[in-house]
Scaffold this active site. Structure first.
Site, PDB file in Angstrom:
ATOM      1  CD  GLU A  65      -1.443  -2.440   1.719  1.00  8.41           C
ATOM      2  OE1 GLU A  65      -2.199  -3.420   1.673  1.00  8.41           O
ATOM      3  OE2 GLU A  65      -0.254  -2.507   2.144  1.00  8.41           O
ATOM      4  N   PRO A 274      12.120 -13.308  -0.462  1.00  6.04           N
ATOM      5  CG  PRO A 274      12.908 -13.874   1.660  1.00  6.04           C
ATOM      6  CD  PRO A 274      13.366 -13.606   0.263  1.00  6.04           C
ATOM      7  NE  ARG A 275       4.199  -8.994   0.441  1.00  7.12           N
ATOM      8  CZ  ARG A 275       3.968  -7.891  -0.260  1.00  7.12           C
ATOM      9  NH1 ARG A 275       4.739  -7.587  -1.280  1.00  7.12           N
ATOM     10  NH2 ARG A 275       2.963  -7.100   0.039  1.00  7.12           N
ATOM     11  N   GLY A 319      12.564  -2.504   0.263  1.00  7.94           N
ATOM     12  CA  GLY A 319      12.681  -1.271  -0.506  1.00  7.94           C
ATOM     13  C   GLY A 319      13.597  -1.358  -1.705  1.00  7.94           C
ATOM     14  CD  GLU A 320      18.445  -3.267  -1.449  1.00  3.65           C
ATOM     15  OE1 GLU A 320      19.350  -3.072  -2.271  1.00  3.65           O
ATOM     16  OE2 GLU A 320      18.586  -3.966  -0.440  1.00  3.65           O
ATOM     17  CG  ASN A 344       2.771  -4.015  -8.014  1.00  2.00           C
ATOM     18  OD1 ASN A 344       2.475  -4.140  -9.192  1.00  2.00           O
ATOM     19  ND2 ASN A 344       2.934  -2.838  -7.453  1.00  2.00           N
ATOM     20  CG  LEU A 346       0.522  -3.255 -12.393  1.00  2.00           C
ATOM     21  CD1 LEU A 346      -0.418  -2.157 -11.907  1.00  2.00           C
ATOM     22  CD2 LEU A 346       0.249  -3.573 -13.866  1.00  2.00           C
ATOM     23  CD  GLU A 347       6.550  -2.617  -7.228  1.00  2.02           C
ATOM     24  OE1 GLU A 347       7.149  -3.673  -6.932  1.00  2.02           O
ATOM     25  OE2 GLU A 347       6.280  -1.730  -6.399  1.00  2.02           O
TER      26      GLU A 347
END
Length: 437
Positions: A65, A274-275, A319-320, A344, A346-347
């Site tokens: 989000e 990993p998530r 963040g990478e 996601n 779309l990234e």
């Protein structure tokens, strides 16, 4: 009556919530201030960046989000330069991402929905506008924000296939809560229909589009990809696969596919993300048992040499992901081979990266359907098909490039959600200013 029952239930749960959060704060290093923020207590020193200015409070639960909110945050700063932006999250990983966003003036942990906690946080922040990213419906937070005079906007809203039937059954309860939201900016016409069906006033509902499409699409050059690889100590000429946002049960499938492809004599390198970064240890154990040499992203500075074919980089930082996509030739997007609902897609598409994902994409049904319709990805039906899908893309550079270009074009054609969100928010702000006059 609804709020009375709701508050009684929260009061009964309060001791358990308090003890659990105290334990979680100690375990995850939130500290005393982070623990206090969940109960509406924010240090006066931390509020200094707000400088007495009007505030827009944006709430985004976690990493996904927060990432989705980035274009909206930038647009809000541009549209309302005199206002301060406060971004709240629930998770530690979301907070870490939030603190790196230049437009944000203050990051806090979102308060529990107890009346005293919500009122305390709102009294300290004093927002002129509240924006809740995706479908985070917190009755007391919405109720007391409105009582304080702040319009409430639901941004990038969606109602998943799984949650819609449950919401419908509780329509009578949600009606009073949804009546407190001034505008519902939903991702699609179907999401708009669903939020109206569970009680949102229809005149306040807008199909504003998905903010995640507002990522700038850019196909990276060979030089840019090589520069990204150099950052992660990956040799420039070696094909790289990134397995992103994986969950338990998926790492095993990825490792098995990697083994199969290497056994065919390929020179190949795997990045495993990993998530949840705290699972890096468990992933490391899987790789050790499978006999794969590997290293952690957090310890790259300790390495004296680059990685070689057949090795694995485990990413235990946050963040990478976009930078890692930039270093890869193709991607597997996780949460899709197990019934999580996907992540996601779309990234990677925004960087022209060919990708593979599994059958469980219900949390991203619209974007997955569009990308597949346009030939911007490959979808597999079960774990055993992963090696074949990756092989097909590795062996055909032209096909890989075409799939990547088609994915990138989808973002270019479907952008504009941020502008539509800002239009709705600007109308609310104008109406609020007129009422105050």
């Amino acid at each position: 009556m609804f709020y009375l029952v709701y508050d009684i239930l929260l009061a009964l749960l309060a001791p358990f919530i308090f003890l659990y959060q105290f334990y979680r704060s100690l375990k995850r290093g939130r500290g005393v201030s982070g623990f206090a923020e969940r109960f509406g207590l924010i240090d006066a020193e931390r509020l200094a960046p707000l400088g007495g200015r009007e505030v827009i409070w944006i709430h985004a639960v976690s990493v996904g989000e927060t990432q989705a909110a980035k274009p909206l945050l930038k647009a809000l700063k541009d549209r309302f330069p005199g206002m301060r932006l406060v971004l709240s999250t629930v998770t530690e990983t979301g907070r870490e991402v939030a603190e790196k966003i230049a437009e944000v003036d203050l990051c806090i942990y979102f308060p529990f929905d107890h009346g005293f906690a919500v009122r305390g946080a709102l009294r300290r922040i004093k927002p002129s506008l509240v924006v809740i990213v995706e479908t985070e419906i917190w009755p007391n937070f919405i109720r007391y924000a409105r009582k304080g005079g702040a319009p409430v906007v639901l941004a990038n809203g969606r109602i998943s296939d799984r949650s819609f039937p449950r919401y419908l059954k509780l329509k009578g309860l949600f009606g009073p809560v949804l009546a407190g939201v001034d505008a519902f900016c939903m991702q699609s016409a179907e999401d708009a229909r669903r939020i109206s069906a569970i009680g949102a006033p229809q005149e306040r509902v807008f199909a504003a589009g998905n903010l995640k499409y507002d990522i700038a699409a850019r196909i990276l050059s060979v030089q840019e990809r090589n520069a990204a690889r150099n950052r992660y100590l990956i040799p420039p000429g070696m094909p790289v696969v990134v397995a992103a946002s994986t969950h338990p049960g998926e790492e095993e499938a990825v490792i098995a596919a990697y083994r199969t492809l290497l056994a065919e004599g390929r020179s190949l390198f795997l990045i495993l993300v990993p998530r949840h970064p705290e699972r890096a240890g468990a992933v490391s154990e899987l790789l050790s048992r499978a006999g794969f040499p590997h290293g952690l992203r957090s310890r790259l500075s300790d390495r004296s040499a680059t990685f070689g074919p057949g090795e694995v980089l485990i990413v235990d930082t946050i963040g990478e992901l976009m930078a890692l996509y930039g270093a890869a030739d193709l991607a597997f997007v996780g949460g899709s081979l197990v019934p999580v609902g996907g992540h996601n897609i779309l990234e990677p598409a925004s960087l022209g990266l060919a990708m593979v994902f599994g059958p469980h994409m219900h949390n991203f049904r619209e974007s997955a359907a569009l990308i597949l319709e346009r030939g911007g990805a490959l979808q597999i039906s079960e774990k055993g098909e992963l090696a074949a899908a990756l092989r097909a893309l590795l062996e055909d550079a032209e096909k890989r490039g075409e799939i990547g270009r088609r994915g990138a074009s989808i973002l270019e054609e479907n952008s504009g959600a941020t502008a539509r969100h800002i239009g709705v928010i600007s109308d609310l702000q104008r109406a609020r200013s007129q009422d105050e006059e």
